[in-house]
Design a protein around this motif. Structure first.
Motif, PDB file in Angstrom:
ATOM      1  N   LYS A  27      10.951 -55.266  46.239  1.00 54.58           N
ATOM      2  CA  LYS A  27      11.464 -54.773  44.958  1.00 54.58           C
ATOM      3  C   LYS A  27      12.729 -53.956  45.184  1.00 54.58           C
ATOM      4  CE  LYS A  27      10.029 -52.522  40.730  1.00 54.58           C
ATOM      5  NZ  LYS A  27       9.011 -51.706  40.072  1.00 54.58           N
ATOM      6  N   GLY A  28      13.741 -54.587  45.773  1.00 52.73           N
ATOM      7  CA  GLY A  28      15.032 -53.940  45.895  1.00 52.73           C
ATOM      8  C   GLY A  28      15.448 -53.591  47.306  1.00 52.73           C
ATOM      9  N   LEU A  29      16.679 -53.141  47.389  1.00 50.94           N
ATOM     10  CA  LEU A  29      17.316 -52.730  48.632  1.00 50.94           C
ATOM     11  C   LEU A  29      17.490 -51.220  48.602  1.00 50.94           C
ATOM     12  CD1 LEU A  29      18.953 -53.518  51.235  1.00 50.94           C
ATOM     13  CD2 LEU A  29      20.954 -53.679  49.732  1.00 50.94           C
ATOM     14  N   ASN A  30      17.290 -50.586  49.751  1.00 51.07           N
ATOM     15  CA  ASN A  30      17.386 -49.134  49.848  1.00 51.07           C
ATOM     16  C   ASN A  30      18.387 -48.753  50.930  1.00 51.07           C
ATOM     17  OD1 ASN A  30      14.688 -48.263  48.288  1.00 51.07           O
ATOM     18  ND2 ASN A  30      14.305 -50.076  49.513  1.00 51.07           N
ATOM     19  N   LEU A  45      22.482 -57.548  43.154  1.00 46.33           N
ATOM     20  CA  LEU A  45      21.808 -58.491  44.049  1.00 46.33           C
ATOM     21  C   LEU A  45      21.354 -59.733  43.283  1.00 46.33           C
ATOM     22  CD1 LEU A  45      19.672 -55.862  45.945  1.00 46.33           C
ATOM     23  CD2 LEU A  45      21.403 -57.331  47.012  1.00 46.33           C
ATOM     24  N   SER A  46      21.367 -60.875  43.950  1.00 39.41           N
ATOM     25  CA  SER A  46      20.964 -62.124  43.293  1.00 39.41           C
ATOM     26  C   SER A  46      19.473 -62.192  43.035  1.00 39.41           C
ATOM     27  CB  SER A  46      21.386 -63.325  44.148  1.00 39.41           C
ATOM     28  OG  SER A  46      20.786 -63.260  45.427  1.00 39.41           O
ATOM     29  N   GLN A  47      18.708 -61.390  43.762  1.00 37.47           N
ATOM     30  CA  GLN A  47      17.257 -61.369  43.615  1.00 37.47           C
ATOM     31  C   GLN A  47      16.754 -60.092  44.244  1.00 37.47           C
ATOM     32  OE1 GLN A  47      14.311 -61.920  45.516  1.00 37.47           O
ATOM     33  NE2 GLN A  47      12.991 -62.679  43.886  1.00 37.47           N
ATOM     34  N   HIS A  48      15.589 -59.601  43.852  1.00 34.24           N
ATOM     35  CA  HIS A  48      15.124 -58.287  44.286  1.00 34.24           C
ATOM     36  C   HIS A  48      14.366 -58.273  45.610  1.00 34.24           C
ATOM     37  CE1 HIS A  48      12.092 -59.979  41.548  1.00 34.24           C
ATOM     38  NE2 HIS A  48      11.244 -59.543  42.455  1.00 34.24           N
ATOM     39  N   SER A  49      13.947 -59.421  46.142  1.00 29.23           N
ATOM     40  CA  SER A  49      13.222 -59.447  47.425  1.00 29.23           C
ATOM     41  C   SER A  49      14.203 -59.648  48.571  1.00 29.23           C
ATOM     42  CB  SER A  49      12.178 -60.563  47.433  1.00 29.23           C
ATOM     43  OG  SER A  49      11.138 -60.264  46.546  1.00 29.23           O
ATOM     44  N   ILE A  50      14.366 -58.634  49.396  1.00 29.40           N
ATOM     45  CA  ILE A  50      15.319 -58.657  50.514  1.00 29.40           C
ATOM     46  C   ILE A  50      14.551 -58.964  51.797  1.00 29.40           C
ATOM     47  CG2 ILE A  50      17.104 -57.366  51.740  1.00 29.40           C
ATOM     48  CD1 ILE A  50      17.565 -57.649  48.663  1.00 29.40           C
ATOM     49  N   SER A  65      18.368 -38.997  51.838  1.00 29.76           N
ATOM     50  CA  SER A  65      17.840 -39.550  50.591  1.00 29.76           C
ATOM     51  C   SER A  65      18.095 -41.051  50.525  1.00 29.76           C
ATOM     52  CB  SER A  65      18.480 -38.858  49.383  1.00 29.76           C
ATOM     53  OG  SER A  65      19.878 -39.099  49.377  1.00 29.76           O
ATOM     54  N   PHE A  66      17.379 -41.701  49.608  1.00 26.38           N
ATOM     55  CA  PHE A  66      17.502 -43.139  49.396  1.00 26.38           C
ATOM     56  C   PHE A  66      18.356 -43.419  48.164  1.00 26.38           C
ATOM     57  CE2 PHE A  66      13.488 -42.852  51.714  1.00 26.38           C
ATOM     58  CZ  PHE A  66      13.606 -43.908  52.615  1.00 26.38           C
ATOM     59  N   LYS A  67      19.206 -44.425  48.266  1.00 31.86           N
ATOM     60  CA  LYS A  67      19.893 -44.983  47.099  1.00 31.86           C
ATOM     61  C   LYS A  67      19.352 -46.400  46.952  1.00 31.86           C
ATOM     62  CE  LYS A  67      24.239 -46.185  44.913  1.00 31.86           C
ATOM     63  NZ  LYS A  67      23.875 -45.879  43.573  1.00 31.86           N
ATOM     64  N   LYS A  68      18.958 -46.759  45.735  1.00 35.94           N
ATOM     65  CA  LYS A  68      18.321 -48.044  45.485  1.00 35.94           C
ATOM     66  C   LYS A  68      19.285 -49.014  44.806  1.00 35.94           C
ATOM     67  CE  LYS A  68      14.793 -45.212  44.181  1.00 35.94           C
ATOM     68  NZ  LYS A  68      13.814 -44.717  43.293  1.00 35.94           N
TER      69      LYS A  68
END
Length: 163
Positions: free
Chosen positions: A63-66, A86-91, A72-75
């Protein structure tokens, strides 16, 4: 009395040795530090991890890239109405090419990251008729010495990409 001194001396040496060994063992044991969605991760199902040339960690999930800078995390997420996401959420795959560009393989295509705009450019495989292939599910990316990407697909073999 000399026997008693030797015995006390031996006990003292054993105690000090044991104490020093315990201190050393505590400091050298492997340990885990745990990061979850409570700490800012987009999801707890991690699929890939990569450290770029500047030391930043990139963490792919279902569910996304971090992006993790150590603090800290940026999503980053997919938005079908915004082609700069992103073209799709599963990296599943992350690569930094020899020019320093970051690439992300998803279940629906390849994405090149633009760090200045914090946006993405999408790339898809096409069938021989020019239509977007049904299989753009990328699982791994490798760059050869000539800068050509060898991309492994889920159920689709390996394809070459010339960026």
């Amino acid at each position: 009395m000399t026997y008693l001194k030797k015995l006390l001396y031996t006990i003292a040496i054993l105690f000090i040795s044991f104490y020093c060994y315990t201190l050393k063992a505590e400091g050298s044991e492997p340990r885990f530090e745990h990061y979850t969605s409570r700490d800012g991760l987009s999801q707890n199902y991690v699929t890939s991890i990569f450290q770029d040339n500047s030391g930043v960690l990139w963490v792919g999930s279902f569910k996304g890239l971090n992006r993790f800078d150590g603090y800290s995390f940026k999503k980053f997420f997919s938005n079908e109405n915004d082609t700069t996401t992103l073209s799709q959420h599963s990296i599943h795959a992350i690569l930094q090419d020899k020019n320093g560009n970051l690439w992300f393989g998803t279940e629906n295509g390849l994405n090149k990251y633009n760090s200045k705009l914090e946006s993405f450019q999408r790339f898809y495989c096409h069938d021989s008729d020019g239509k977007v292939s049904y299989n753009n599910n990328i699982r791994t990316i490798y760059e050869d010495a000539d800068g050509v990407f060898l991309i492994g697909f889920y159920g689709g073999g390996i394809k070459l990409f010339y960026p």
